[in-house]
Structures are given as structure tokens and as C-alpha cells.
Design an enzyme around this catalytic site. Structure first.
Site, PDB file in Angstrom:
ATOM      1  N   ASP A   1      -4.075 -13.030   3.312  1.00 11.68           N
ATOM      2  CA  ASP A   1      -5.364 -12.620   3.879  1.00 11.68           C
ATOM      3  C   ASP A   1      -6.532 -13.005   2.969  1.00 11.68           C
ATOM      4  OD1 ASP A   1      -4.409 -10.774   2.073  1.00 11.68           O
ATOM      5  OD2 ASP A   1      -4.586  -9.048   3.416  1.00 11.68           O
TER       6      ASP A   1
ATOM      7  N   HIS B   1       0.824  -1.224   0.000  1.00 16.46           N
ATOM      8  CA  HIS B   1       0.000   0.000   0.000  1.00 16.46           C
ATOM      9  C   HIS B   1       0.858   1.273   0.000  1.00 16.46           C
ATOM     10  CE1 HIS B   1      -3.557  -2.367   0.450  1.00 16.46           C
ATOM     11  NE2 HIS B   1      -3.265  -2.794   1.658  1.00 16.46           N
TER      12      HIS B   1
ATOM     13  N   ASP C   1      -2.372 -10.629  -2.458  1.00 14.75           N
ATOM     14  CA  ASP C   1      -2.988 -10.145  -1.228  1.00 14.75           C
ATOM     15  C   ASP C   1      -4.471  -9.855  -1.480  1.00 14.75           C
ATOM     16  OD1 ASP C   1      -1.846  -8.804   1.548  1.00 14.75           O
ATOM     17  OD2 ASP C   1      -3.666  -7.815   0.823  1.00 14.75           O
TER      18      ASP C   1
ATOM     19  N   HIS D   1      -6.153  -7.470  -0.448  1.00  9.85           N
ATOM     20  CA  HIS D   1      -6.344  -6.041  -0.707  1.00  9.85           C
ATOM     21  C   HIS D   1      -5.599  -5.659  -1.988  1.00  9.85           C
ATOM     22  CE1 HIS D   1      -6.638  -6.560   3.713  1.00  9.85           C
ATOM     23  NE2 HIS D   1      -7.609  -5.673   3.614  1.00  9.85           N
TER      24      HIS D   1
END
Ligand SMILES: [Zn+2]
Length: 340
Positions: free
Chosen positions: A251, A125, A162, A164
Site C-alpha cells: 500500500d 495490526h 507496509d 501503515h
């Protein structure tokens, strides 16, 4: 030779009481690898990384952002409410970035068959001049930047698994045709960082080199098999990367407390198999970096599968694919750029 890069220093990064990005995540991974034995295998080497140097960081991050991090470390501060900067943060994030860089270097130089940087905090991120979402420095981007400069690689594929979207990695390489960024993630209408849609395809010379595969909440093995088979494998075959860098988030597991995806630890065996076999098909090697994954009970089991397949060089066959509407729409958008 499969190399794991790890330091106990990574356990000292503590973003807060009850914070999901806890040392326990990484401890569970290392404990599982030791219990299962691959940590001690003669074909696995565990290496203690060195911190990323300032001039290496500047290959990706803006000087003003690095100064901001330094100031926050002195005075206390946070990049967002989940991403605090404290005394010692700088040292640990540089060490995590250094592990990623070393993984890339060892693999790109041909010294190691493949490598996995078992790091925290995660990085995908973090953009050129921003951090957040538990991320400070973009570990995978720093790896890619270094191997391009040091080994002259011209085509690198980053696969981000991931749950996200890796908005930082996307931003860093958005106009860059030398790096094909492919992210599989939960539909960003339902999850942080709220971007990573199919029409975000890159800009300028980089148009067509940024590929997002948003998966609806509840997606599991069938949907991942579809995205990997219909998008990842054809792109690898046509782009012919010289290195496959993986942002390995865990995740996407069913019991992750932050997301709504349904992979199982065993899913990571065939996923890793597709990655290493796909990479080998074009003569590339694989360097992985740990991203998220917040269920200590299952992240260790998943990494055991990943490392076993990295060692064996092949995985079990993927399960039958399920139809994913976004994949069909994405293929139409990609047709001007790729033969899909
Ligand atoms: Zn994540």
C-alpha cells in the site's frame, strides 16, 4: 528454490461489500504471477499451507483473545468497524497464519532459499490480545515465534514495508532484544494506526530493538532509498540476523486508495534486491508475508518484481536517496544502541 504459499481459501475471506481488503487484491497478484510465468517456473514451488495449530497461536496470542474470536464467530461481532468476524473467519485466519509459519520454517530449516506467503487477511495490526485494521492474527509474529522455538534462532529482523505502522508487531516484540523490528511507514500523524514515531525505541532489554522510520506523505523512491540505505543496511550488518522476515505491504504504491506514498511497482525490484543482498551479507535468508496493498491494478506488477528478484538473488541498484529529516533525527536517537 523460491516457495510461494497460497490457498484459494484466502479468497473466501470477505470482510464486506466495497471493503478495500478484497479477494480481488490477491487474485490480481496470483493472476500477474501466472501471466508473467514465474508461477510455473521450475525454480518456483507453490505450496498449499496447513492451518496454524492452537498451541502455535498461543505462542503469540493471549488465550482470552482467541476465545473472544471464537465467541464472535459463533455470535457475530467485529474487532473494529473494518474487521468483522463471521462464520468461517477463524478457519481462514488460521490458514493465513499457517502459511506464514510454514514460510519461516522452510527458510529457517535451510530447505528453501526464500519464501513468500501470499496470504490474506493481513496481520501486522494484531497484537497479543487485540485485532483491527483488517487484521486478526499476527502472521509475521507467529512465523517469528515458531522459528525461534523450533530452530533456536537468536536474532531475527522484521522489516515492515507496509504503508501503515505495524503496531501489533511492535507491541508483541517491544521488550524483546531477540527481534529487531524495523518499520518504514507513512507519518502516523497522517495515517492509521496513529503510532510508530521515532522515539518508540522499545523497552527494558528490548530498548533499541524497535525502530520506526515515519516518512512524510508524498514520499517515494528517494525517501525509501534513504531509509533503506541509512537504517536497514547498517542495522542488518551490525545485528547480523539469522532470518529476515518481511511484512510486505504494497500500500506504499502510488495508486493505493488508502495512503499517500509514491512507490512504483518497479521500486519493489530494488527494494527486494537490498533485502536479499543485505540478508545474504550476514548469511541470513528471507521469508516474506503479504500485508496490505489495495490497488489491484498495480499490486500484481509489484509482486512479479519481488518474486523475480527473489529468484535471481539480486536486484537493480537503488535510485539516489533523498534527504529525510526523520531519518537524521532517528539516527541520533539510535546512536546509543547502534553504530549509524
Ligand atoms: Zn497497510
Amino acid at each position: 528454490m523460491t516457495v510461494l504459499l497460497y490457498s484459494q481459501e484466502f479468497l473466501r475471506h470477505r470482510p464486506g461489500e466495497d471493503h478495500p481488503e478484497s479477494p480481488q487484491r490477491l487474485r490480481a497478484i496470483v493472476d500477474a504471477l501466472k501471466r508473467e510465468g514465474s508461477w510455473y517456473s521450475p525454480r518456483v514451488k507453490v505450496i498449499h499451507p496447513s492451518p496454524c495449530r492452537e498451541e502455535e497461536l498461543l505462542g503469540v496470542h493471549d488465550p482470552s483473545y482467541l476465545q473472544l474470536l471464537g465467541r464472535m464467530e459463533e455470535e457475530g461481532g467485529e474487532l473494529d468497524s473494518d474487521t468483522p468476524v463471521r462464520r468461517g473467519t477463524g478457519e481462514r485466519i488460521r490458514l493465513a497464519a499457517g502459511a506464514a509459519v510454514e514460510a519461516g520454517r522452510g527458510v529457517a530449516s535451510g530447505r528453501w532459499e526464500n519464501a513468500f506467503a501470499l496470504t490474506r487477511p493481513p496481520g501486522h495490526h494484531a497484537g497479543r490480545r487485540s485485532g483491527g485494521g483488517f487484521c486478526y492474527l499476527n502472521n509475521v509474529a507467529l512465523m517469528v515465534d515458531r522459528v525461534r522455538r523450533e530452530f533456536g534462532l537468536r536474532r531475527i529482523l522484521i522489516l515492515d514495508l507496509d504503508a501503515h505502522h505495524g503496531n501489533g508487531t511492535q507491541e508483541i516484540f517491544y521488550r524483546d532484544p531477540g527481534v529487531l523490528y524495523l518499520s518504514l511507514h507513512q507519518d502516523p500523524r497522517t495515517l492509521y494506526p496513529w503510532c510508530g514515531f521515532i522515539h518508540e525505541l522499545g523497552e527494558g532489554e528490548g530498548e533499541g530493538f524497535n525502530v520506526n522510520v515515519p516518512l512524510p506523505p508524498g514520499s517515494g523512491e528517494g525517501e525509501y532509498a534513504c531509509a533503506m540505505g541509512e537504517i536497514f543496511l547498517p542495522l542488518v550488518e551490525e545485528f547480523r540476523p539469522e532470518l529476515v522476515a518481511v511484512s510486505l505491504g504494497l500500500d506504499s504504491l502510488r495508486d493505493d486508495p488508502l495512503t499517500q506514498l509514491e512507490l512504483l511497482p518497479s521500486s519493489y525490484a530494488w527494494l527486494t534486491g537490498m533485502i536479499v543482498e543485505g540478508a545474504r551479507g550476514c548469511g541470513a535468508r528471507v521469508a516474506m508475508v503479504l500485508e496490505g496493498g489495495y490497488a489491484p491494478a498495480s499490486v500484481g506488477k509489484a509482486v512479479v518484481e519481488v518474486v523475480r528478484v527473489m529468484l535471481e538473488g539480486r536486484g537493480p541498484p537503488p535510485p539516489p536517496p533523498s534527504e529525510v529529516k526523520a531519518v537524521e533525527e532517528l539516527k541520533k536517537l539510535l546512536r546509543p544502541h547502534w553504530r549509524l
